[in-house]
Write an enzyme that holds these catalytic residues in place. Structure first.
Site, mmCIF file in Angstrom:
data_model
loop_
_atom_site.group_PDB
_atom_site.id
_atom_site.type_symbol
_atom_site.label_atom_id
_atom_site.label_comp_id
_atom_site.label_asym_id
_atom_site.label_seq_id
_atom_site.Cartn_x
_atom_site.Cartn_y
_atom_site.Cartn_z
ATOM 1 N N LYS A 11 97.348 49.330 -2.232
ATOM 2 C CA LYS A 11 97.655 48.186 -3.097
ATOM 3 C C LYS A 11 97.866 46.902 -2.274
ATOM 4 O O LYS A 11 98.095 46.950 -1.065
ATOM 5 C CB LYS A 11 98.878 48.528 -3.956
ATOM 6 N N TYR A 51 93.860 49.592 -15.518
ATOM 7 C CA TYR A 51 95.155 50.107 -15.965
ATOM 8 C C TYR A 51 95.299 50.083 -17.489
ATOM 9 O O TYR A 51 96.430 50.111 -17.997
ATOM 10 C CB TYR A 51 96.285 49.329 -15.311
ATOM 11 N N PHE A 59 105.594 47.087 -18.041
ATOM 12 C CA PHE A 59 105.231 46.603 -16.705
ATOM 13 C C PHE A 59 103.751 46.228 -16.581
ATOM 14 O O PHE A 59 103.308 45.839 -15.498
ATOM 15 C CB PHE A 59 105.602 47.645 -15.640
ATOM 16 N N ARG A 87 98.855 63.580 -5.045
ATOM 17 C CA ARG A 87 100.085 63.062 -5.661
ATOM 18 C C ARG A 87 101.319 63.599 -4.929
ATOM 19 O O ARG A 87 102.288 62.863 -4.711
ATOM 20 C CB ARG A 87 100.124 63.365 -7.168
ATOM 21 N N THR A 93 106.511 57.911 -7.729
ATOM 22 C CA THR A 93 106.128 56.541 -8.101
ATOM 23 C C THR A 93 107.084 55.514 -7.493
ATOM 24 O O THR A 93 106.648 54.495 -6.961
ATOM 25 C CB THR A 93 106.114 56.405 -9.636
ATOM 26 N N ARG A 104 104.331 56.576 0.149
ATOM 27 C CA ARG A 104 105.105 55.638 -0.681
ATOM 28 C C ARG A 104 106.489 55.390 -0.071
ATOM 29 O O ARG A 104 107.006 54.273 -0.142
ATOM 30 C CB ARG A 104 105.180 56.154 -2.112
ATOM 31 N N ASN A 114 104.074 50.029 -4.724
ATOM 32 C CA ASN A 114 104.412 51.329 -4.133
ATOM 33 C C ASN A 114 103.304 51.854 -3.210
ATOM 34 O O ASN A 114 103.089 53.049 -3.102
ATOM 35 C CB ASN A 114 104.763 52.333 -5.236
ATOM 36 N N HIS A 117 97.802 54.003 -5.024
ATOM 37 C CA HIS A 117 97.511 54.652 -6.300
ATOM 38 C C HIS A 117 96.982 56.061 -6.028
ATOM 39 O O HIS A 117 96.329 56.296 -5.011
ATOM 40 C CB HIS A 117 96.431 53.847 -7.035
ATOM 41 N N GLU A 128 87.815 56.682 -12.387
ATOM 42 C CA GLU A 128 88.277 55.666 -11.437
ATOM 43 C C GLU A 128 87.305 55.517 -10.259
ATOM 44 O O GLU A 128 87.069 54.393 -9.792
ATOM 45 C CB GLU A 128 89.687 56.024 -10.953
HETATM 46 P P1 IDP Z 1 101.763 56.654 -10.692
HETATM 47 O O1 IDP Z 1 101.092 55.549 -9.901
HETATM 48 O O2 IDP Z 1 102.764 57.395 -9.872
HETATM 49 O O3 IDP Z 1 100.771 57.556 -11.384
HETATM 50 P P2 IDP Z 1 102.229 55.430 -13.308
HETATM 51 O O4 IDP Z 1 103.348 55.802 -14.222
HETATM 52 O O5 IDP Z 1 100.852 55.891 -13.652
HETATM 53 O O6 IDP Z 1 102.629 55.920 -11.833
HETATM 54 O O7 IDP Z 1 102.250 53.861 -13.184
HETATM 55 C C1 IDP Z 1 101.150 53.167 -12.627
HETATM 56 C C2 IDP Z 1 101.668 52.104 -11.688
HETATM 57 O O8 IDP Z 1 102.439 51.164 -12.442
HETATM 58 C C3 IDP Z 1 102.637 52.598 -10.614
HETATM 59 O O9 IDP Z 1 101.986 53.131 -9.490
HETATM 60 C C4 IDP Z 1 103.378 51.329 -10.282
HETATM 61 O O10 IDP Z 1 102.608 50.462 -9.442
HETATM 62 C C5 IDP Z 1 103.503 50.676 -11.648
HETATM 63 N N1 IDP Z 1 104.761 51.023 -12.321
HETATM 64 C C6 IDP Z 1 105.112 52.219 -12.865
HETATM 65 N N2 IDP Z 1 106.337 52.175 -13.398
HETATM 66 C C7 IDP Z 1 106.774 50.903 -13.204
HETATM 67 C C8 IDP Z 1 107.999 50.217 -13.541
HETATM 68 O O11 IDP Z 1 108.922 50.779 -14.131
HETATM 69 N N3 IDP Z 1 108.084 48.906 -13.167
HETATM 70 C C9 IDP Z 1 107.071 48.259 -12.508
HETATM 71 N N4 IDP Z 1 105.924 48.868 -12.181
HETATM 72 C C10 IDP Z 1 105.773 50.169 -12.514
HETATM 73 MG MG MG Z 2 99.415 57.092 -12.862
#
Ligand code: IDP
Ligand code: MG
Length: 140
Positions: A11, A51, A59, A87, A93, A104, A114, A117, A128
């Site tokens: 990212k 997304y 978010f 993962r 996350t 991460r 974080n 992805h 993707e």
């Molecule tokens: P993941 O990347 O672990 O699969 P997802 O729930 O799919 O997590 O969320 C996608 C992306 O959205 C996350 O990697 C992160 O960059 C962002 N994200 C997820 N939850 C939050 C939040 O509560 N606040 C801000 N950004 C978030």
């Molecule tokens: Mg995800």
């Protein structure tokens, strides 16, 4: 074949901080084979499309602003059971909750920025990968 691939992005914040080499090294050392690799930048519209599954989440606007704020690395990775393996490998996350030594934990700034992805299913790994690469660039 699809069960052995996943898709990742490094990212913008992690790229801007100069972590891309270290992260790619860690991915390779973790046994993931790079099938395709690209340094590029998303437009806001492209980030929204990538997304789209999260468009009702609070978010979504912040995330798509962030993901279009600077260059990223996109890559298709191959390993047995790649989606779940990757993962687990990158950590939770929220970097604060991620296990010690994970990408991460080491390179994430906060829950949004974080570092990387990782696809959440075999189906999404294919979608993707096809978002960034032509089929012949990764499915060989
Ligand atoms: P993941 O990347 O672990 O699969 P997802 O729930 O799919 O997590 O969320 C996608 C992306 O959205 C996350 O990697 C992160 O960059 C962002 N994200 C997820 N939850 C939050 C939040 O509560 N606040 C801000 N950004 C978030
Ligand atoms: Mg995800």
């Amino acid at each position: 074949m699809s069960g052995n691939i996943t898709f990742t992005m490094i990212k913008p914040k992690a790229v801007a901080k100069g972590y891309m080499g270290k992260i790619i090294d860690q991915i390779i050392a973790g046994g993931f084979k790079i099938k395709a690799l690209k340094y590029t930048k998303l437009t806001k519209q492209e980030a929204e499309q990538f997304y789209a599954i999260h468009k009702e989440r609070p978010f979504y606007q912040g995330l798509t602003d962030f993901m279009s704020s600077g260059p990223i690395i996109a890559a298709v990775l191959e390993k047995e059971n790649a989606v779940e393996a990757y993962r687990n490998f990158i950590g939770a996350t929220n970097p604060e909750a991620a296990a010690e030594g994970t990408i991460r934990k080491l390179y994430g700034t906060n829950i949004e920025a974080n570092a990387v992805h990782g696809s959440d299913s075999d189906e999404n790994a294919v979608i993707e990968s096809n978002f960034y690469f032509s089929t012949r660039e990764w499915n060989y």
